[in-house]
Structures are given as structure tokens and as C-alpha cells.
Write a protein that holds these residues in place. Structure first.
Motif, PDB file in Angstrom:
ATOM      1  N   GLU A  35      -8.292  -9.000  63.090  1.00  0.00           N
ATOM      2  CA  GLU A  35      -7.272  -8.530  62.150  1.00  0.00           C
ATOM      3  C   GLU A  35      -5.895  -8.551  62.819  1.00  0.00           C
ATOM      4  N   GLN A  36      -5.835  -8.117  64.064  1.00  0.00           N
ATOM      5  CA  GLN A  36      -4.575  -8.145  64.797  1.00  0.00           C
ATOM      6  C   GLN A  36      -4.099  -9.586  64.966  1.00  0.00           C
ATOM      7  N   MET A  37      -5.042 -10.470  65.265  1.00  0.00           N
ATOM      8  CA  MET A  37      -4.685 -11.874  65.450  1.00  0.00           C
ATOM      9  C   MET A  37      -4.212 -12.464  64.120  1.00  0.00           C
ATOM     10  N   ARG A  38      -4.869 -12.100  63.014  1.00  0.00           N
ATOM     11  CA  ARG A  38      -4.461 -12.599  61.702  1.00  0.00           C
ATOM     12  C   ARG A  38      -3.032 -12.158  61.398  1.00  0.00           C
ATOM     13  N   ILE A  39      -2.737 -10.890  61.673  1.00  0.00           N
ATOM     14  CA  ILE A  39      -1.390 -10.367  61.444  1.00  0.00           C
ATOM     15  C   ILE A  39      -0.386 -11.110  62.311  1.00  0.00           C
ATOM     16  N   GLU A  40      -0.757 -11.318  63.562  1.00  0.00           N
ATOM     17  CA  GLU A  40       0.130 -12.047  64.470  1.00  0.00           C
ATOM     18  C   GLU A  40       0.322 -13.483  64.004  1.00  0.00           C
ATOM     19  N   MET A  41      -0.748 -14.098  63.509  1.00  0.00           N
ATOM     20  CA  MET A  41      -0.644 -15.474  63.013  1.00  0.00           C
ATOM     21  C   MET A  41       0.256 -15.525  61.779  1.00  0.00           C
ATOM     22  N   GLU A  42       0.176 -14.528  60.919  1.00  0.00           N
ATOM     23  CA  GLU A  42       1.067 -14.487  59.755  1.00  0.00           C
ATOM     24  C   GLU A  42       2.518 -14.336  60.197  1.00  0.00           C
ATOM     25  N   ARG A  43       2.720 -13.486  61.197  1.00  0.00           N
ATOM     26  CA  ARG A  43       4.080 -13.300  61.711  1.00  0.00           C
ATOM     27  C   ARG A  43       4.597 -14.619  62.305  1.00  0.00           C
ATOM     28  N   VAL A  44       3.742 -15.278  63.069  1.00  0.00           N
ATOM     29  CA  VAL A  44       4.135 -16.557  63.670  1.00  0.00           C
ATOM     30  C   VAL A  44       4.407 -17.585  62.571  1.00  0.00           C
ATOM     31  N   LYS A  45       3.570 -17.570  61.546  1.00  0.00           N
ATOM     32  CA  LYS A  45       3.752 -18.512  60.436  1.00  0.00           C
ATOM     33  C   LYS A  45       5.085 -18.253  59.738  1.00  0.00           C
ATOM     34  N   LYS A  46       5.397 -16.974  59.484  1.00  0.00           N
ATOM     35  CA  LYS A  46       6.670 -16.654  58.844  1.00  0.00           C
ATOM     36  C   LYS A  46       7.841 -17.075  59.722  1.00  0.00           C
ATOM     37  N   GLU A  47       7.703 -16.811  61.031  1.00  0.00           N
ATOM     38  CA  GLU A  47       8.760 -17.236  61.950  1.00  0.00           C
ATOM     39  C   GLU A  47       8.913 -18.746  61.930  1.00  0.00           C
ATOM     40  N   ALA A  48       7.767 -19.440  61.929  1.00  0.00           N
ATOM     41  CA  ALA A  48       7.807 -20.901  61.920  1.00  0.00           C
ATOM     42  C   ALA A  48       8.427 -21.401  60.622  1.00  0.00           C
TER      43      ALA A  48
END
Length: 131
Positions: A35-48
Motif C-alpha cells: 500500500e505504501q509502495m502504491r501510494i509512492e508510485m501514484e505520487r511518482v506518477k503524478k510528479e512524472a
């Protein structure tokens, strides 16, 4: 002899139950990490995506000036990063699904072991009462 065997089986089943509990706890920790990784991946995706938008704006300015090629490279790199992040997320989701299946199997085994432990305890109690 039966009581001793029942005690040995009971001990083994208790150990298996403890092992199953540990597996369930590890599964829960893994889910939390996922779940933490998913949240981080969403954050990275938004940043990207944000960086991709910024790169697109910069690309328009570069057309007016020079350096269009450099901006296109940055955009391509961001797309690659996003694709890589999405691929990693998919792999992690697959691992999570596999872990979920394993955890479900372990949970079932744990329930069976607990039922066996309870039955053996009852038999042991009856044997003690019969003595």
C-alpha cells in the motif's frame, strides 16, 4: 502411549499454528508495504505527469528558440520513467496477488490446524478423565 502421541501431535500442531500466525503477520506487513509502495508510485506518477506537462510547455518555448531536441529527450526520459514505474507497480501488484493467494492458503491451513489442536485437546482431556 496414545496420550503421549496426542501430546506430540498437539505440540506439532501448536507450532504449525504459531508458524501460520507468523505467515499471516508477514502477509499483513507485506500488504502494508504494498500500500505504501502504491501510494509512492501514484505520487511518482503524478510528479512524472507534472514534469511531462512542464516538459511539453518547455517544448513549445524551445520551438521558438533553440534546443527542441534537448526538450524532446527530457520528455522521452520522463515517459520512460513513467513506463518503468508503471511496470514496477504491475509487478508488485502481481506479487501482492500471489502473496494474497498464499496467505489465504496458509490461513486455511491454520484454521485446519487449530481445529485439529482443539480436537486433540478434547481427546487428551477425555483420556485424562478416563484415567
Amino acid at each position: 502411549v496414545r496420550i503421549r502421541q496426542a501430546c506430540l501431535v498437539l505440540g506439532k500442531l501448536k507450532q504449525e499454528a504459531k508458524d501460520m500466525k507468523n505467515v499471516a503477520e508477514e502477509r499483513d506487513k507485506f500488504r502494508e508495504r504494498m500500500e505504501q509502495m502504491r501510494i509512492e508510485m501514484e505520487r511518482v506518477k503524478k510528479e512524472a505527469e507534472k514534469e511531462a506537462e512542464e516538459a511539453a510547455k518547455a517544448k513549445e518555448e524551445a520551438k521558438k528558440v533553440e534546443g527542441l531536441a534537448r526538450m524532446e529527450e527530457e520528455l522521452s526520459l520522463l515517459k520512460d520513467k513513467l513506463a518503468s514505474a508503471q511496470e514496477q507497480l504491475e509487478k508488485e501488484q502481481q506479487r501482492a496477488e500471489e502473496a494474497e493467494e498464499l496467505a489465504e492458503s496458509r490461513r486455511s491451513e491454520l484454521e485446519n490446524a487449530q481445529e485439529s489442536v482443539a480436537q486433540l485437546e478434547k481427546e487428551q482431556q477425555r483420556a485424562k478423565e478416563a484415567e
